[in-house]
Design an enzyme around this catalytic site. Structure first.
Site, PDB file in Angstrom:
ATOM      1  N   ASN A   1     -65.319  58.421 -83.558  1.00 18.95           N
ATOM      2  CA  ASN A   1     -64.176  58.290 -84.467  1.00 18.95           C
ATOM      3  C   ASN A   1     -64.172  56.861 -85.008  1.00 18.95           C
ATOM      4  OD1 ASN A   1     -61.331  57.498 -85.079  1.00 18.95           O
ATOM      5  ND2 ASN A   1     -60.885  59.610 -84.515  1.00 18.95           N
TER       6      ASN A   1
ATOM      7  N   ASN B   1     -61.068  58.258 -89.382  1.00 18.13           N
ATOM      8  CA  ASN B   1     -59.650  58.130 -89.051  1.00 18.13           C
ATOM      9  C   ASN B   1     -58.921  57.383 -90.156  1.00 18.13           C
ATOM     10  OD1 ASN B   1     -57.168  57.815 -87.920  1.00 18.13           O
ATOM     11  ND2 ASN B   1     -57.870  56.750 -86.077  1.00 18.13           N
TER      12      ASN B   1
ATOM     13  N   LYS C   1     -62.117  54.556 -75.959  1.00 18.58           N
ATOM     14  CA  LYS C   1     -62.375  53.843 -77.221  1.00 18.58           C
ATOM     15  C   LYS C   1     -63.738  53.167 -77.223  1.00 18.58           C
ATOM     16  CE  LYS C   1     -57.501  52.721 -77.934  1.00 18.58           C
ATOM     17  NZ  LYS C   1     -57.181  53.456 -79.147  1.00 18.58           N
TER      18      LYS C   1
ATOM     19  N   GLY D   1     -47.919  64.474 -77.605  1.00 21.31           N
ATOM     20  CA  GLY D   1     -47.472  65.300 -76.490  1.00 21.31           C
ATOM     21  C   GLY D   1     -46.579  66.441 -76.950  1.00 21.31           C
TER      22      GLY D   1
ATOM     23  N   ASN E   1     -47.302  55.438 -78.790  1.00 21.85           N
ATOM     24  CA  ASN E   1     -48.231  54.299 -78.720  1.00 21.85           C
ATOM     25  C   ASN E   1     -48.300  53.580 -80.046  1.00 21.85           C
ATOM     26  OD1 ASN E   1     -51.200  54.184 -79.951  1.00 21.85           O
ATOM     27  ND2 ASN E   1     -50.623  56.346 -79.763  1.00 21.85           N
ATOM     28  N   ARG E   2     -48.456  52.278 -79.939  1.00 17.29           N
ATOM     29  CA  ARG E   2     -48.713  51.459 -81.125  1.00 17.29           C
ATOM     30  C   ARG E   2     -49.880  50.503 -80.803  1.00 17.29           C
ATOM     31  NH1 ARG E   2     -43.255  49.848 -79.840  1.00 17.29           N
ATOM     32  NH2 ARG E   2     -43.165  47.881 -78.669  1.00 17.29           N
TER      33      ARG E   2
ATOM     34  N   PHE F   1     -55.738  50.148 -82.538  1.00 16.29           N
ATOM     35  CA  PHE F   1     -57.205  50.137 -82.375  1.00 16.29           C
ATOM     36  C   PHE F   1     -57.752  48.921 -81.614  1.00 16.29           C
ATOM     37  CE2 PHE F   1     -57.798  52.297 -86.848  1.00 16.29           C
ATOM     38  CZ  PHE F   1     -57.293  53.483 -86.353  1.00 16.29           C
TER      39      PHE F   1
ATOM     40  N   SER G   1     -54.039  56.838 -88.332  1.00 14.25           N
ATOM     41  CA  SER G   1     -53.297  56.137 -87.294  1.00 14.25           C
ATOM     42  C   SER G   1     -52.097  55.449 -87.936  1.00 14.25           C
ATOM     43  CB  SER G   1     -54.179  55.086 -86.623  1.00 14.25           C
ATOM     44  OG  SER G   1     -53.338  54.213 -85.886  1.00 14.25           O
TER      45      SER G   1
ATOM     46  N   LYS H   1     -59.579  62.969 -89.927  1.00 12.72           N
ATOM     47  CA  LYS H   1     -58.393  63.187 -89.088  1.00 12.72           C
ATOM     48  C   LYS H   1     -57.145  62.835 -89.894  1.00 12.72           C
ATOM     49  CE  LYS H   1     -56.646  62.254 -84.435  1.00 12.72           C
ATOM     50  NZ  LYS H   1     -57.026  61.769 -83.106  1.00 12.72           N
TER      51      LYS H   1
ATOM     52  N   ASN I   1     -50.622  52.956 -86.721  1.00 12.69           N
ATOM     53  CA  ASN I   1     -50.492  51.613 -86.142  1.00 12.69           C
ATOM     54  C   ASN I   1     -51.362  50.553 -86.789  1.00 12.69           C
ATOM     55  OD1 ASN I   1     -48.667  52.662 -84.172  1.00 12.69           O
ATOM     56  ND2 ASN I   1     -50.427  53.599 -83.181  1.00 12.69           N
ATOM     57  N   THR I   2     -52.100  50.922 -87.834  1.00 14.76           N
ATOM     58  CA  THR I   2     -52.831  49.936 -88.625  1.00 14.76           C
ATOM     59  C   THR I   2     -52.146  49.905 -89.988  1.00 14.76           C
ATOM     60  OG1 THR I   2     -54.908  50.320 -87.462  1.00 14.76           O
ATOM     61  CG2 THR I   2     -55.085  49.388 -89.675  1.00 14.76           C
TER      62      THR I   2
ATOM     63  N   ASN J   1     -53.234  63.539 -86.072  1.00 14.24           N
ATOM     64  CA  ASN J   1     -52.939  62.318 -85.318  1.00 14.24           C
ATOM     65  C   ASN J   1     -51.492  62.390 -84.778  1.00 14.24           C
ATOM     66  OD1 ASN J   1     -53.254  59.586 -84.388  1.00 14.24           O
ATOM     67  ND2 ASN J   1     -54.840  59.369 -85.956  1.00 14.24           N
TER      68      ASN J   1
ATOM     69  N   GLY K   1     -59.340  57.886 -78.838  1.00 16.35           N
ATOM     70  CA  GLY K   1     -58.378  56.872 -78.400  1.00 16.35           C
ATOM     71  C   GLY K   1     -58.347  56.712 -76.900  1.00 16.35           C
TER      72      GLY K   1
HETATM   73  C1  FMN Z   1     -52.477  55.926 -76.236  1.00 19.57           C
HETATM   74  C2  FMN Z   1     -53.071  56.685 -77.386  1.00 19.57           C
HETATM   75  C3  FMN Z   1     -54.072  56.091 -78.156  1.00 19.57           C
HETATM   76  C4  FMN Z   1     -54.625  56.794 -79.224  1.00 19.57           C
HETATM   77  N1  FMN Z   1     -55.631  56.200 -79.958  1.00 19.57           N
HETATM   78  C5  FMN Z   1     -56.201  56.897 -80.965  1.00 19.57           C
HETATM   79  C6  FMN Z   1     -57.284  56.344 -81.694  1.00 19.57           C
HETATM   80  O1  FMN Z   1     -57.761  55.235 -81.411  1.00 19.57           O
HETATM   81  N2  FMN Z   1     -57.801  57.083 -82.705  1.00 19.57           N
HETATM   82  C7  FMN Z   1     -57.339  58.327 -83.039  1.00 19.57           C
HETATM   83  O2  FMN Z   1     -57.867  58.959 -83.969  1.00 19.57           O
HETATM   84  N3  FMN Z   1     -56.314  58.881 -82.349  1.00 19.57           N
HETATM   85  C8  FMN Z   1     -55.763  58.212 -81.333  1.00 19.57           C
HETATM   86  N4  FMN Z   1     -54.740  58.777 -80.626  1.00 19.57           N
HETATM   87  C9  FMN Z   1     -54.251  60.112 -81.018  1.00 19.57           C
HETATM   88  C10 FMN Z   1     -54.891  61.225 -80.166  1.00 19.57           C
HETATM   89  O3  FMN Z   1     -56.279  61.284 -80.379  1.00 19.57           O
HETATM   90  C11 FMN Z   1     -54.286  62.604 -80.523  1.00 19.57           C
HETATM   91  O4  FMN Z   1     -54.672  62.935 -81.832  1.00 19.57           O
HETATM   92  C12 FMN Z   1     -52.770  62.616 -80.438  1.00 19.57           C
HETATM   93  O5  FMN Z   1     -52.327  61.917 -79.305  1.00 19.57           O
HETATM   94  C13 FMN Z   1     -52.208  64.036 -80.396  1.00 19.57           C
HETATM   95  O6  FMN Z   1     -52.715  64.753 -79.303  1.00 19.57           O
HETATM   96  P1  FMN Z   1     -51.923  64.893 -77.880  1.00 19.57           P
HETATM   97  O7  FMN Z   1     -50.530  65.348 -78.196  1.00 19.57           O
HETATM   98  O8  FMN Z   1     -52.757  65.891 -77.138  1.00 19.57           O
HETATM   99  O9  FMN Z   1     -51.954  63.552 -77.263  1.00 19.57           O
HETATM  100  C14 FMN Z   1     -54.168  58.100 -79.550  1.00 19.57           C
HETATM  101  C15 FMN Z   1     -53.167  58.686 -78.766  1.00 19.57           C
HETATM  102  C16 FMN Z   1     -52.626  57.999 -77.696  1.00 19.57           C
HETATM  103  C17 FMN Z   1     -51.548  58.687 -76.866  1.00 19.57           C
END
Ligand code: FMN
Length: 346
Positions: free
Chosen positions: A145, A178, A71, A273, A116-117, A120, A181, A223, A183-184, A252, A68
């Site tokens: 991914n 994946n 991308k 986070g 985040n929303r 993709f 997510s 994932k 958001n899809t 995720n 993410g």
């Molecule tokens: C802004 C943003 C965009 C993300 N986009 C994706 C994504 O496209 N595909 C995915 O598998 N995870 C995506 N994630 C999830 C991260 O890969 C990760 O699994 C998640 O944020 C938890 O880890 P963290 O707490 O270290 O951020 C995204 C996270 C954030 C914050």
């Protein structure tokens, strides 16, 4: 320069502006070999490794860039210079798509979290394939991914994943599916045991055939969401084990909202986070317990400090990934974790 010094400046930008700025900086750092060498020297950890063999792949160290962030595969050279042992690009969908309307990323500074929303947004499979066509073999492990387009209904999702598997098999060291997510719309419904089996069986067969034909082995990992109930997690893990999937990424982002300080807490989307950390570690422990530790686990959730990374390893993870931690601790997080010296089997 210490990241915390210029963090207030970065926080003056919107999260997406800051993201584009850092991706551009990583691109610049990757374009000019002298700049790459400077970044590598600045962020070089005293401790390299420990090297980890997982799913038949040698990872130079356990710390990866989560999906993410990059991308479209724009910043992998710069990310590699920061010391990552693996980089997971994507989520990529077959066709380019714009994602959800902005604003769609929110910094919850008081909570060291992000919501985040995005949905993709990406430039599509052809673009990414072109960007990473020479990325393998540069001292890090490359994951791709993959996800389905928003307009693809779940009944047709397999077509999208098959297409992406064929395209990225030759270009990646591992593929991450994946289905988690938030958001899809409807994507997470693919995590039921039945839906997952119907998806994973043909993907696994496709990859096995490609492995046999090429003599290359490309592990498939899935994932999962941290919001599955115990029964749902059991069902998903059974599907994963039955279909010969090589590993899981836990996890995720979460749609749950533990108590949060920030007034942005009610924004819709996936939370990442610090507030995700304990939920995520608990899920890793469950996966290790339910699979008898036989299924490799890649931890992704709430790693902000080296101690958080060690917590995931202690829970049974083989590798760790960071994303939100980079926003709060900065790019030196990788170096900090490596210098900390992660210990296995304590
Ligand atoms: C802004 C943003 C965009 C993300 N986009 C994706 C994504 O496209 N595909 C995915 O598998 N995870 C995506 N994630 C999830 C991260 O890969 C990760 O699994 C998640 O944020 C938890 O880890 P963290 O707490 O270290 O951020 C995204 C996270 C954030 C914050």
């Amino acid at each position: 320069m210490n990241y915390k010094t210029f963090r207030p400046l970065i926080y003056k930008l919107t999260p997406e502006q800051a993201h584009h700025t850092t991706i551009t900086m990583l691109q610049l750092a990757g374009w000019f070999p002298p700049a790459t060498a400077i970044v590598r020297a600045m962020y070089r950890a005293k401790n390299q490794g420990p090297e980890v063999t997982c799913m038949g792949i040698k990872f130079p160290n356990p710390v990866g860039m989560a999906a993410g962030y990059d991308k479209d595969g724009l910043g992998w050279r710069g990310l590699a210079a920061l010391g990552f042992g693996h980089i997971e690009v994507g989520t990529v969908t077959p066709k380019a798509q714009p994602g959800n309307p902005k604003p769609r990323v929110f910094r919850l500074v008081e909570d060291e979290a992000v919501i985040n929303r995005m949905g993709f947004p990406n430039k599509g499979a052809d673009f990414l394939a072109n960007r990473i066509k020479n990325a393998r073999g540069h001292g890090f492990v490359l994951g791709v991914n993959i996800g389905k387009n928003k307009v693809t209904p779940n009944e047709k999702a397999l077509d999208d994943y098959l297409q992406l598997t064929r395209k990225f098999f030759p270009l990646s060291d591992y593929l991450a599916i994946n289905v988690s997510s938030p958001n899809t719309p409807g994507l997470r419904e693919l995590q039921t045991r039945k839906a997952l089996e119907e998806l994973l069986e043909p993907l696994s067969a496709e990859v096995s055939a490609a492995c046999e034909a090429t003599g290359r082995s490309v592990p498939l990992v899935v994932k999962l969401a941290p919001d599955l109930s115990d029964d749902e997690l059991d069902g998903a893990l059974e599907a994963v084990m039955h279909t010969g999937i090589d590993g899981v990424i836990i996890s995720n982002t979460t749609i749950n909202r533990p108590p949060l300080e920030s007034n942005l807490a009610n924004e819709i989307g996936g939370l990442s986070g610090k507030p995700l950390k304990d939920l995520n570690t608990e899920m890793i422990r469950k996966v290790i317990a339910r699979t008898g530790g036989k299924l490799p686990v890649i931890a992704s959730g709430g790693i902000i400090t080296p101690e958080d990374a060690q917590e995931k390893i202690d829970a049974g993870a083989a590798l760790v990934q960071v994303y939100t931690g980079l926003i709060y601790t900065g790019p030196e997080l990788v170096q900090q974790i490596l210098n900390f010296g992660l210990k296995y089997n304590k």
